[in-house]
Scaffold this active site. Structure first.
Site, mmCIF file in Angstrom:
data_model
loop_
_atom_site.group_PDB
_atom_site.id
_atom_site.type_symbol
_atom_site.label_atom_id
_atom_site.label_comp_id
_atom_site.label_asym_id
_atom_site.label_seq_id
_atom_site.Cartn_x
_atom_site.Cartn_y
_atom_site.Cartn_z
ATOM 1 N N GLU A 185 62.492 12.531 75.632
ATOM 2 C CA GLU A 185 61.333 11.673 75.493
ATOM 3 C C GLU A 185 61.880 10.354 74.452
ATOM 4 O O GLU A 185 62.136 10.696 73.203
ATOM 5 C CB GLU A 185 60.048 12.155 74.959
ATOM 6 C CG GLU A 185 58.928 11.324 74.434
ATOM 7 C CD GLU A 185 58.547 10.214 75.584
ATOM 8 O OE1 GLU A 185 58.349 10.672 76.788
ATOM 9 O OE2 GLU A 185 58.536 8.971 75.185
ATOM 10 N N SER A 217 53.567 17.364 81.808
ATOM 11 C CA SER A 217 54.503 18.220 82.579
ATOM 12 C C SER A 217 55.167 19.522 81.529
ATOM 13 O O SER A 217 55.509 20.439 81.915
ATOM 14 C CB SER A 217 55.671 17.164 83.136
ATOM 15 O OG SER A 217 56.119 16.277 82.355
ATOM 16 N N GLY A 252 66.569 10.185 79.017
ATOM 17 C CA GLY A 252 66.763 11.266 79.938
ATOM 18 C C GLY A 252 67.820 10.979 81.000
ATOM 19 O O GLY A 252 68.408 11.975 81.629
ATOM 20 N N ASP A 294 60.447 11.443 85.822
ATOM 21 C CA ASP A 294 59.113 10.591 85.968
ATOM 22 C C ASP A 294 59.163 9.626 84.895
ATOM 23 O O ASP A 294 58.155 9.531 84.092
ATOM 24 C CB ASP A 294 58.105 11.806 85.563
ATOM 25 C CG ASP A 294 56.754 11.399 85.629
ATOM 26 O OD1 ASP A 294 56.360 10.355 86.286
ATOM 27 O OD2 ASP A 294 55.938 11.898 84.862
HETATM 28 N N1 SAM Z 1 56.261 13.412 82.645
HETATM 29 C C1 SAM Z 1 55.040 13.353 81.841
HETATM 30 C C2 SAM Z 1 54.053 14.221 82.271
HETATM 31 O O1 SAM Z 1 54.078 14.454 83.584
HETATM 32 O O2 SAM Z 1 53.251 14.546 81.579
HETATM 33 C C3 SAM Z 1 54.669 11.871 81.808
HETATM 34 C C4 SAM Z 1 55.808 10.851 81.572
HETATM 35 S S1 SAM Z 1 55.531 9.211 81.403
HETATM 36 C C5 SAM Z 1 55.189 8.586 82.825
HETATM 37 C C6 SAM Z 1 56.969 8.478 81.132
HETATM 38 C C7 SAM Z 1 57.642 8.692 79.691
HETATM 39 O O3 SAM Z 1 58.891 8.386 79.528
HETATM 40 C C8 SAM Z 1 56.971 7.869 78.611
HETATM 41 O O4 SAM Z 1 56.424 8.674 77.718
HETATM 42 C C9 SAM Z 1 58.158 6.965 78.016
HETATM 43 O O5 SAM Z 1 57.944 6.780 76.631
HETATM 44 C C10 SAM Z 1 59.083 7.820 78.473
HETATM 45 N N2 SAM Z 1 60.648 7.327 78.672
HETATM 46 C C11 SAM Z 1 60.787 5.875 79.052
HETATM 47 N N3 SAM Z 1 62.188 5.719 79.132
HETATM 48 C C12 SAM Z 1 62.845 6.842 78.932
HETATM 49 C C13 SAM Z 1 64.067 7.306 78.898
HETATM 50 N N4 SAM Z 1 65.029 6.660 79.473
HETATM 51 N N5 SAM Z 1 64.334 8.722 78.458
HETATM 52 C C14 SAM Z 1 63.325 9.404 78.128
HETATM 53 N N6 SAM Z 1 62.008 9.076 77.960
HETATM 54 C C15 SAM Z 1 61.704 7.767 78.373
#
Ligand code: SAM
Length: 313
Positions: free
Chosen positions: A139, A120, A168, A188
């Site tokens: 992230e 994304s 986030g 996401d």
């Molecule tokens: N949005 C990305 C895309 O579409 O390419 C994919 C994201 S992936 C589904 C979720 C990501 O959120 C992971 O890399 C994880 O390490 C990260 N993550 C988990 N909890 C988080 C948080 N509270 N804040 C920020 N990042 C987080």
């Protein structure tokens, strides 16, 4: 806590739904003169190799984005537009789907084929206007944060893009409302932790108070788990209570036909088959764009019982 790595899932059907929707929203939002802030609360690593060990282990892209290209072979590189129409049952590619494919194509040269899949952050960046718009990325995974920072550095985007190794959900509060009063927020999470469902609801509730006119896009898995089932219902209730418009889009690629040798017991089917996007304050063009694109996605990715899409608002 940080076992989820998006590299195992990059380019799967969930990414197709999420990024197709994201591109359609950005095309509309960047068509207006005023500046836009995009906040990606769960950014991931930013760019993924489809021929790398992680992607090959799960092979999820072969059931996702690679089916939008001729065959599932990484060497194949002809986009959907060039697929034999009788095979694909598609006469002309929906413009939202074409926009998504064009966004992906800009990351892959014709010579190498579909070898990388942009996450994304890089998809969003490719559609923003450097002179006006801002992109805020969060992230938490240290390794993915490092990869993301490296990919963003290569963009040479200066102050247009910021990357933070931070939560986030929490950081979103500090960014709303944005100075230019126009924002798209992508939420996401991986939902590996049950608490993510509650955090998404709380985050949206708070965001709608701080900045009711923002465009909020939440991805969620469709799995037999009470929290997953109730999340879109909760989001709908919040949108209605805040008197905001909403759109829910789901994509189900269906149950994979069992592959087992004669006489052998079929293995238990595993893997995510369906997911949804819940959008609050969607662009008014989004429903029609998805209405045209999703049947074509199902025609390409659908593989068995249960396949289909829904669109509700
Ligand atoms: N949005 C990305 C895309 O579409 O390419 C994919 C994201 S992936 C589904 C979720 C990501 O959120 C992971 O890399 C994880 O390490 C990260 N993550 C988990 N909890 C988080 C948080 N509270 N804040 C920020 N990042 C987080």
């Amino acid at each position: 806590m940080f076992s989820y790595r998006h590299a195992f899932h990059a380019g799967n059907h969930a990414d197709v739904l999420k990024h197709l929707t994201l591109v359609a929203m950005l095309k509309y939002l960047t068509d207006k003169d005023s500046a836009l802030t995009v906040i990606d609360t769960h950014a991931g690593a930013g760019l993924y190799r489809l021929d790398g060990d992680m992607a090959r282990t799960s092979a999820e892209a072969t059931q996702g984005v690679q089916k939008l290209f001729l065959g599932s072979d990484l060497e194949q590189k002809q986009p959907l537009a060039q697929i034999n129409t009788a095979q694909a049952a598609i006469k002309s590619v929906a413009s939202a789907l074409q926009d998504y494919l064009d966004a992906l194509a800009s990351f892959n040269s014709n010579a190498t084929g579909q070898r990388v899949y942009p996450g994304s952050p890089l998809i969003i960046h490719s559609l923003l206007r450097p002179e006006a718009d801002k992109l805020k990325l969060f992230e938490l995974h240290p390794t993915d944060y490092r990869s993301l920072s490296g990919h963003v550095k290569q963009l040479d985007a200066g102050r247009m893009v910021t990357v933070d190794c931070a939560n986030g959900f929490e950081k979103l509060k500090t960014l709303l409302p944005p100075p230019n009063k126009r924002a798209l927020v992508l939420i996401d999470p991986s939902y590996e932790m049950k608490s993510d469902y509650g955090q998404v609801s709380a985050c949206i509730q708070d965001a709608l108070l701080r900045f009711p006119t923002g465009c909020y896009a939440v991805w969620y898995p469709i799995i037999p788990r009470p929290e997953a089932h109730s999340l879109p219902k909760k989001l709908k209730t919040m949108a209605v209570q805040a008197k905001r418009t909403w759109l829910q889009a789901t994509l189900n690629i269906g149950q994979e036909p069992p592959r087992h040798a004669p006489g052998e017991k079929p293995s238990k089917l595993v893997g995510l088959r369906a997911s949804g996007m819940f959008i609050i304050n969607p662009p008014h063009t989004l429903k029609a764009a998805l209405q045209e694109a999703l049947p074509q996605v199902v025609a390409q990715l659908g593989r068995g019982r249960g396949k289909g899409f829904t669109l509700m608002n």
